[in-house]
Design a protein around this motif. Structure first.
Motif, PDB file in Angstrom:
ATOM      1  N   LYS A   1       9.082  25.477 -13.660  1.00  0.00           N
ATOM      2  CA  LYS A   1       8.064  25.048 -14.605  1.00  0.00           C
ATOM      3  C   LYS A   1       7.844  23.548 -14.443  1.00  0.00           C
ATOM      4  N   THR A   2       6.597  23.133 -14.518  1.00  0.00           N
ATOM      5  CA  THR A   2       6.252  21.725 -14.375  1.00  0.00           C
ATOM      6  C   THR A   2       5.244  21.334 -15.437  1.00  0.00           C
ATOM      7  N   LEU A   3       5.317  20.075 -15.868  1.00  0.00           N
ATOM      8  CA  LEU A   3       4.250  19.539 -16.695  1.00  0.00           C
ATOM      9  C   LEU A   3       2.987  19.465 -15.842  1.00  0.00           C
ATOM     10  N   PHE A   4       1.863  19.838 -16.434  1.00  0.00           N
ATOM     11  CA  PHE A   4       0.622  19.809 -15.668  1.00  0.00           C
ATOM     12  C   PHE A   4      -0.473  19.107 -16.470  1.00  0.00           C
ATOM     13  N   VAL A   5      -0.228  17.849 -16.751  1.00  0.00           N
ATOM     14  CA  VAL A   5      -1.215  16.966 -17.366  1.00  0.00           C
ATOM     15  C   VAL A   5      -1.165  15.640 -16.622  1.00  0.00           C
ATOM     16  N   ASN A   6      -2.273  14.925 -16.597  1.00  0.00           N
ATOM     17  CA  ASN A   6      -2.279  13.610 -15.955  1.00  0.00           C
ATOM     18  C   ASN A   6      -3.341  12.735 -16.602  1.00  0.00           C
ATOM     19  N   PRO A   7      -3.092  11.426 -16.689  1.00  0.00           N
ATOM     20  CA  PRO A   7      -3.988  10.548 -17.452  1.00  0.00           C
ATOM     21  C   PRO A   7      -5.356  10.341 -16.839  1.00  0.00           C
TER      22      PRO A   7
ATOM     23  N   HIS B   1      -6.274  24.147 -18.404  1.00  0.00           N
ATOM     24  CA  HIS B   1      -5.081  24.671 -17.737  1.00  0.00           C
ATOM     25  C   HIS B   1      -3.888  24.609 -18.688  1.00  0.00           C
ATOM     26  N   PRO B   2      -2.842  25.373 -18.396  1.00  0.00           N
ATOM     27  CA  PRO B   2      -1.625  25.272 -19.213  1.00  0.00           C
ATOM     28  C   PRO B   2      -1.029  23.863 -19.136  1.00  0.00           C
ATOM     29  N   VAL B   3      -0.501  23.377 -20.228  1.00  0.00           N
ATOM     30  CA  VAL B   3       0.202  22.091 -20.229  1.00  0.00           C
ATOM     31  C   VAL B   3       1.478  22.201 -19.402  1.00  0.00           C
ATOM     32  N   VAL B   4       2.072  23.366 -19.388  1.00  0.00           N
ATOM     33  CA  VAL B   4       3.223  23.662 -18.530  1.00  0.00           C
ATOM     34  C   VAL B   4       2.842  24.841 -17.644  1.00  0.00           C
TER      35      VAL B   4
ATOM     36  N   THR C   1       6.628  10.293 -18.051  1.00  0.00           N
ATOM     37  CA  THR C   1       6.578  10.368 -16.593  1.00  0.00           C
ATOM     38  C   THR C   1       6.482   8.979 -15.963  1.00  0.00           C
ATOM     39  N   ALA C   2       5.747   8.073 -16.593  1.00  0.00           N
ATOM     40  CA  ALA C   2       5.582   6.731 -16.020  1.00  0.00           C
ATOM     41  C   ALA C   2       6.890   5.945 -16.039  1.00  0.00           C
ATOM     42  N   TYR C   3       7.693   6.120 -17.091  1.00  0.00           N
ATOM     43  CA  TYR C   3       8.949   5.385 -17.202  1.00  0.00           C
ATOM     44  C   TYR C   3      10.092   6.058 -16.443  1.00  0.00           C
ATOM     45  N   GLY C   4       9.841   7.260 -15.912  1.00  0.00           N
ATOM     46  CA  GLY C   4      10.934   8.026 -15.305  1.00  0.00           C
ATOM     47  C   GLY C   4      11.263   7.581 -13.897  1.00  0.00           C
ATOM     48  N   THR C   5      11.692   6.357 -13.740  1.00  0.00           N
ATOM     49  CA  THR C   5      12.034   5.845 -12.411  1.00  0.00           C
ATOM     50  C   THR C   5      13.111   6.684 -11.744  1.00  0.00           C
ATOM     51  N   ASP C   6      13.954   7.328 -12.542  1.00  0.00           N
ATOM     52  CA  ASP C   6      15.028   8.139 -11.970  1.00  0.00           C
ATOM     53  C   ASP C   6      14.551   9.519 -11.523  1.00  0.00           C
ATOM     54  N   PHE C   7      13.277   9.824 -11.681  1.00  0.00           N
ATOM     55  CA  PHE C   7      12.726  11.016 -11.018  1.00  0.00           C
ATOM     56  C   PHE C   7      11.408  10.674 -10.329  1.00  0.00           C
ATOM     57  N   GLN C   8      11.365   9.471  -9.778  1.00  0.00           N
ATOM     58  CA  GLN C   8      10.236   9.008  -8.976  1.00  0.00           C
ATOM     59  C   GLN C   8      10.726   8.589  -7.587  1.00  0.00           C
ATOM     60  N   ILE C   9       9.803   8.580  -6.633  1.00  0.00           N
ATOM     61  CA  ILE C   9      10.084   8.018  -5.314  1.00  0.00           C
ATOM     62  C   ILE C   9       8.904   7.151  -4.897  1.00  0.00           C
TER      63      ILE C   9
ATOM     64  N   GLY D   1       0.780  -1.220   0.000  1.00  0.00           N
ATOM     65  CA  GLY D   1       0.000   0.000   0.000  1.00  0.00           C
ATOM     66  C   GLY D   1       0.817   1.277   0.000  1.00  0.00           C
ATOM     67  N   ASP D   2       2.066   1.201  -0.489  1.00  0.00           N
ATOM     68  CA  ASP D   2       2.883   2.411  -0.576  1.00  0.00           C
ATOM     69  C   ASP D   2       2.252   3.403  -1.558  1.00  0.00           C
ATOM     70  N   THR D   3       2.771   4.627  -1.566  1.00  0.00           N
ATOM     71  CA  THR D   3       2.360   5.633  -2.542  1.00  0.00           C
ATOM     72  C   THR D   3       3.579   6.056  -3.344  1.00  0.00           C
ATOM     73  N   ALA D   4       3.429   6.029  -4.662  1.00  0.00           N
ATOM     74  CA  ALA D   4       4.501   6.448  -5.563  1.00  0.00           C
ATOM     75  C   ALA D   4       4.271   7.892  -5.986  1.00  0.00           C
ATOM     76  N   PHE D   5       5.371   8.630  -6.154  1.00  0.00           N
ATOM     77  CA  PHE D   5       5.309  10.023  -6.604  1.00  0.00           C
ATOM     78  C   PHE D   5       6.298  10.213  -7.744  1.00  0.00           C
ATOM     79  N   VAL D   6       5.963  11.120  -8.661  1.00  0.00           N
ATOM     80  CA  VAL D   6       6.855  11.452  -9.764  1.00  0.00           C
ATOM     81  C   VAL D   6       6.954  12.967  -9.859  1.00  0.00           C
ATOM     82  N   SER D   7       8.172  13.462 -10.072  1.00  0.00           N
ATOM     83  CA  SER D   7       8.420  14.892 -10.162  1.00  0.00           C
ATOM     84  C   SER D   7       8.073  15.402 -11.555  1.00  0.00           C
ATOM     85  N   MET D   8       7.060  16.236 -11.630  1.00  0.00           N
ATOM     86  CA  MET D   8       6.685  16.815 -12.914  1.00  0.00           C
ATOM     87  C   MET D   8       7.584  17.992 -13.276  1.00  0.00           C
ATOM     88  N   ALA D   9       8.340  18.506 -12.297  1.00  0.00           N
ATOM     89  CA  ALA D   9       9.336  19.533 -12.583  1.00  0.00           C
ATOM     90  C   ALA D   9      10.536  18.906 -13.286  1.00  0.00           C
TER      91      ALA D   9
END
Length: 385
Positions: A298-304, A286-289, A329-337, A232-240
């Motif tokens: 600046k951050t990406l601001f879209v989500n599925p 909303h803006p995509v960025v 964003t989904a494949y970006g394990t190197d900017f996820q926690i 039940g962990d929670t995953a996060f990804v940096s949109m910045a």
């Protein structure tokens, strides 16, 4: 397209939004067996915080049938603007331990009690979370506070958002509950129709003013067969960081683009499972960025889950571009926690910077129960040098 009809609570209203615009995390079922939650089962103890069990009631104005009126725009002030960047009140040296989960994104903090912060400490909290994206604070007393005290704390960071379709503790509609009850049978059915429970999203981005500094605290977490906390962990990804990884020509292509975000599907899913819908669903663009008002990042601001279409693009063009951004964003394990829940943990994140997903990866039948306080922030904007 002709207007569709959406049933809101006991009120039927028309909206010019189509009934189905895109996917929604349809495994959010809202199952509740109150007897099992209050009394426990052979394998599982009763809920640790029964006053936080979800209720599904229409709690809006009586003259409107319990349905809330549309949200009105308000002027938001981000207190991170007033913070001392050395964080003397939030992170006093020699007292607080900070561990960065990755160099650029995510931290874990011990040694400070959030509920005891002064206004200066809260200002620093807003800035620190804006800089780190996600911060897990351990050994907190949030769950043990009177609910109103927790809400009073969260209200410092913005107007409370009342979720249109989720469960709420009785009498406290401002609390959004994330709840999987003990021996929830719907959990066993998820992987009959899908290979993964991951559903990346930023919260309620269909609102004109989506959330900013957001609080999620644990009430009960699943345990394995040996009684140890697991799952039940929670995953996060940096949109910045996701934005920073893009090439300069690609970033230029995103400049000025706007996308629609829809709450229609979330309301339709709630209605389909017989739950309440407390407010007429909305669609906003909303803006995509977007640009963070304090850090300037600046951050990406879209989500599925909620983003539907890039305005001005044909459907195939929009789908192709959004799919790339979602895959990126989904494949970006190197900017996820991945945050592991433990008792007395409060996770604070900036919804303008991070997407997240619950991970439904346990089969012990254990309970997963959390409460979210969701202050709204400014209308998203983009700025370019």
């Amino acid at each position: 397209m002709a207007p569709s009809v959406v049933t809101i609570g006991s009120v039927t209203q028309k909206t010019d939004a189509p009934t189905i615009q895109g996917p929604y995390k349809d495994f959010d079922r809202g199952y509740l067996n109150k007897t099992k939650e209050l009394s426990g089962t052979e394998k599982h103890s009763p809920a640790s915080y029964p006053h936080y069990l979800p209720t599904f009631e229409l709690t809006g104005p009586k003259e409107n049938g319990g349905v809330y009126y549309p949200l009105e725009e308000f002027e938001h002030y981000d207190h991170g603007r007033d913070a001392d960047p050395s964080f003397p009140h939030l992170l006093p040296q020699g007292v607080v331990q900070v561990e960065n989960l990755t160099p650029k994104f995510g931290s874990e903090v011990r040694g400070v009690q959030l509920s005891s912060l002064t206004s200066a400490g809260k200002d620093e909290l807003a800035l620190f979370v804006a800089q780190r994206g996600v911060v897990a604070f351990r050994d907190q007393d949030f769950a043990d506070l009177p609910i109103q005290e927790a809400l009073d704390f969260g209200g410092y960071f913005g107007r409370h958002h009342i979720h249109p379709a989720s469960g709420q503790p009785k009498g406290y509609p401002e609390i959004h509950l994330v709840h999987r009850g003990a021996e929830d049978p719907t959990l066993n059915n998820i992987f009959e129709t899908r290979t993964s429970s991951v559903a990346w999203h930023s919260d309620v981005t269909y609102e004109k003013q989506p959330p900013g500094t957001t609080f999620l605290y644990i009430l009960d977490t699943p345990k394995d067969a040996d009684g140890k906390i697991s799952g039940g962990d929670t995953a996060f990804v940096s949109m910045a960081e996701a934005y920073e990884r893009l090439s300069e020509p690609f970033r230029e292509r995103l400049k000025g683009l706007r996308a629609t975000h829809s709450g229609v599907e979330q309301s339709a899913a709630a209605a389909a499972r017989g739950s309440v819908v407390r407010r007429l669903p909305v669609i906003n663009d909303h803006p995509v960025v977007r640009t963070h008002p304090v850090t300037g990042k600046k951050t990406l601001f879209v989500n599925p889950q909620f983003t539907r279409r890039i305005i001005g693009y044909k459907y195939e063009e929009s789908d192709a571009l959004l799919k790339f951004l979602y895959d990126h964003t989904a494949y970006g394990t190197d900017f996820q926690i991945r945050v592991k829940w433990a008792p007395k943990t409060v996770v604070v994140w900036d919804n303008r910077i991070a997407m997240h997903s619950a991970l439904l990866d346990w089969n012990s039948g254990g309970r997963r129960h959390l409460a979210r306080i969701t202050p709204q922030a400014e209308v998203p904007t983009e700025s370019w040098d």
